[in-house]
Design an enzyme around this catalytic site. Structure first.
Site, mmCIF file in Angstrom:
data_model
loop_
_atom_site.group_PDB
_atom_site.id
_atom_site.type_symbol
_atom_site.label_atom_id
_atom_site.label_comp_id
_atom_site.label_asym_id
_atom_site.label_seq_id
_atom_site.Cartn_x
_atom_site.Cartn_y
_atom_site.Cartn_z
ATOM 1 N N ASN A 1 0.839 -1.198 0.000
ATOM 2 C CA ASN A 1 0.000 0.000 0.000
ATOM 3 C C ASN A 1 0.874 1.248 0.000
ATOM 4 O O ASN A 1 0.502 2.277 -0.559
ATOM 5 C CB ASN A 1 -0.906 0.022 1.229
ATOM 6 C CG ASN A 1 -1.728 1.290 1.327
ATOM 7 O OD1 ASN A 1 -2.652 1.495 0.554
ATOM 8 N ND2 ASN A 1 -1.381 2.155 2.269
ATOM 9 N N ASP B 1 1.806 6.557 0.131
ATOM 10 C CA ASP B 1 1.023 5.580 -0.628
ATOM 11 C C ASP B 1 1.498 5.439 -2.071
ATOM 12 O O ASP B 1 1.679 6.436 -2.783
ATOM 13 C CB ASP B 1 -0.454 5.981 -0.629
ATOM 14 C CG ASP B 1 -1.133 5.642 0.677
ATOM 15 O OD1 ASP B 1 -0.453 5.623 1.715
ATOM 16 O OD2 ASP B 1 -2.357 5.391 0.652
ATOM 17 N N ASP C 1 -0.908 -6.256 3.489
ATOM 18 C CA ASP C 1 -1.167 -5.258 4.528
ATOM 19 C C ASP C 1 -2.048 -4.136 3.994
ATOM 20 O O ASP C 1 -1.916 -3.715 2.838
ATOM 21 C CB ASP C 1 0.172 -4.688 5.009
ATOM 22 C CG ASP C 1 0.013 -3.624 6.068
ATOM 23 O OD1 ASP C 1 -0.516 -3.953 7.148
ATOM 24 O OD2 ASP C 1 0.400 -2.465 5.815
ATOM 25 N N HIS D 1 -6.998 0.115 2.017
ATOM 26 C CA HIS D 1 -6.477 1.456 1.734
ATOM 27 C C HIS D 1 -5.786 1.544 0.378
ATOM 28 O O HIS D 1 -5.225 2.591 0.043
ATOM 29 C CB HIS D 1 -5.486 1.874 2.822
ATOM 30 C CG HIS D 1 -6.096 1.983 4.177
ATOM 31 N ND1 HIS D 1 -6.932 3.010 4.539
ATOM 32 C CD2 HIS D 1 -6.007 1.177 5.269
ATOM 33 C CE1 HIS D 1 -7.323 2.852 5.794
ATOM 34 N NE2 HIS D 1 -6.777 1.741 6.251
ATOM 35 N N GLU E 1 -5.484 -8.085 4.712
ATOM 36 C CA GLU E 1 -5.883 -7.411 5.947
ATOM 37 C C GLU E 1 -6.902 -6.328 5.607
ATOM 38 O O GLU E 1 -6.579 -5.346 4.938
ATOM 39 C CB GLU E 1 -4.682 -6.760 6.643
ATOM 40 C CG GLU E 1 -5.075 -6.128 7.966
ATOM 41 C CD GLU E 1 -4.343 -4.834 8.275
ATOM 42 O OE1 GLU E 1 -4.415 -4.389 9.430
ATOM 43 O OE2 GLU E 1 -3.727 -4.253 7.370
#
Length: 506
Positions: free
Chosen positions: A126, A167, A197, A201, A238
């Site tokens: 991410n 990001d 992970d 997002h 996740e």
């Protein structure tokens, strides 16, 4: 791609006359069903006396994990990093020097494989560190070739998380190719699983209107790519959400989702006693929803992990009834469908909670560190000392002592894990139905597995009340516990068949 490969495997095995004869044969049909053990390498075991856990420390203690019964290890980030936690990656192709070398990692993978233990790595895609070479180039200006590797808004890099993490632009084809190269690199090393992970997002940038759809599509593309090379690889995402409905779309992309909704149910129903009479119905509702998305879904339940306070710190799991409730929480976790995840040290009842910027003498300001405290070996040569004790584990027995106590939490975990691994109805498939006699504090469910000429039905009953109860069934065999259950005890029974245990008309 996932379902096509799975069905093709079954067809080929059937045509070749191969039928399961033992537990290892069933594994061919259920390659993603394992028991995983999450390790924060810094805190697990020190092999060189510097006080910091390392990869060689994990390798040297594989026999412990093998004896415990786990068949998979999830390594929290092991790449070169700026931080103690490792989630700000500096180099995806290099190992954190505190943890050792790439040769050490390769040795760990090979030694684990000898014990039929899979290695899953934490893949942080991410974001990267704001000192990663890609970002250092991107920050030079809008014309730099790496500029579009990241998400910029009004000249500033977007960050889902604080602490120098910026990001990546996962919509950029060049970034996707970089990530595919990373997958290839670790697949070639023998890695069998990836924990993605911060999956929710991935497209969590300003102005994004459909992040969930894009997150899922991105994971599906990556998953399809790695399945071409390694069909049995396990990709688990996740998605930090407590509402299970949020997971549904993600099951279209990843093989599984680390399940915070199930964690919350176990924490509340067992520890807090909240709506205990809804334990099995709550779980059944979740599994039914997942089954509606993918009939072959693989769940990834857990109780706690590195982002949560330890179970021993949660309401209901401390005090005079804390130990028996932690045992029952483990009994629930290890009898659910899928691939359960155990956080290192939870098998000992280790404690650890988040601080909000407290200054610890000899270390400094802490936040999540004590959720990731050193493992309690009870052996000075293995213990890590990077984090000073805050006293919370002073009364928790170390592994060395718990091994000698047949009633310890450790031995409870070991018994349940090994029972699961040798019981097909518990280890494989995702069958889960509420037991017909479930009522009030007596909560039960049936797990069932059938393959070719083999069938097994197992009834799991949890007594969440304070009064003894006798289970009125004609069991083929008592696998764990007894037919009389005291408060917070669990019984596991092999049934002669499914008749009368569930509503088979559904």
């Amino acid at each position: 791609m996932k379902k096509i490969s799975y069905l093709l495997l079954i067809v080929l095995l059937v045509l070749s006359g191969c039928k399961p004869k033992a537990q290892e044969d069933f594994k061919k049909y259920n390659p993603q069903n394992d028991v995983y053990y999450e390790i924060f390498v810094r805190s697990f075991a020190d092999s060189d006396g510097d006080g910091i856990g390392d990869l060689n420390g994990v390798t040297e203690n594989l026999d412990y994990l093998d004896d415990l019964g786990v068949s998979g290890i999830w390594l929290m980030p092991i790449n070169k990093t700026n931080s103690y936690h490792g989630y700000d990656i500096l180099d995806y192709y290099d190992i954190n020097p505190d943890y050792g070398t790439m040769n050490d990692f390769e040795t760990l993978v090979k030694e684990a494989d000898k014990r039929d233990i899979k290695i899953m790595i934490d893949l942080v895609i991410n974001h990267t560190s704001d000192r990663h070479p890609w970002y250092l180039e991107a920050s030079k200006g809008v014309t730099n070739p790496y500029r579009d590797y990241y998400v910029f808004n009004n000249g500033a890099a977007y960050s889902s998380f604080v602490g120098g993490m910026v990001d990546l632009n996962l919509g950029n084809d060049k970034v996707k190719e970089e990530i595919k190269d990373i997958f290839d690199f670790y697949l070639d090393k023998g890695v069998k699983g990836f924990r993605l992970d911060a999956a929710k997002h991935f497209f969590d940038n300003p102005g994004e209107l459909t992040p969930t759809i894009k997150n899922t599509a991105f994971m599906l593309e990556m998953n399809s790519y790695i399945k071409e090379k390694a069909p049995d690889t396990f990709m688990v995402a996740e998605v930090f959400e407590y509402a299970y409905q949020f997971n549904l779309d993600y099951y279209l992309g990843a093989d599984s989702i680390l399940d915070f909704s199930i964690a919350q149910i176990i924490q509340n129903r067992i520890g807090g006693g909240t709506s205990a009479y809804m334990l099995t119905s709550s779980l059944d509702k979740i599994f039914d929803a997942y089954r509606g998305i993918d009939p072959e879904f693989v769940a990834s339940p857990f109780i706690t992990n590195h982002d949560l306070d330890r179970i021993a710190n949660m309401p209901g799991f401390s005090g005079p009834n804390g130990l028996i409730k932690m045992k029952q929480a483990a009994s629930v976790l290890l009898t659910l469908p899928g691939s359960p995840f155990i956080y290192y040290g939870d098998e000992l009842g280790m404690k650890g909670a988040r601080y909000e910027g407290t200054n610890i003498p000899g270390y400094g300001v802490v936040y999540d560190e004590y959720r990731r405290s050193p493992f309690l070996w009870g052996e000075a040569a293995k213990n890590t000392t990077w984090l000073p004790s805050d006293g919370s584990n002073d009364e928790v027995e170390a592994l060395k002592d718990q091994k000698e106590d047949e009633n310890s939490l450790y031995n409870h975990y070991k018994t349940l894990i090994n029972l699961r691994q040798k019981t097909p109805a518990l280890a494989f498939g995702n069958y889960f139905e509420v037991w017909n006699d479930t009522s009030g504090f007596i909560q039960g469910y049936v797990r069932y597995y059938e393959k070719d000429n083999y069938k097994q039905a197992v009834l799991v009953v949890h007594n969440l009340g304070v009064n003894d109860t006798t289970i009125d069934i004609d069991a083929k065999k008592v696998l764990f516990g007894s037919l009389t259950l005291r408060a917070n005890e669990t019984g596991i029974y092999e049934l002669k068949d499914l008749d009368g245990a569930i509503d088979v008309s559904r």
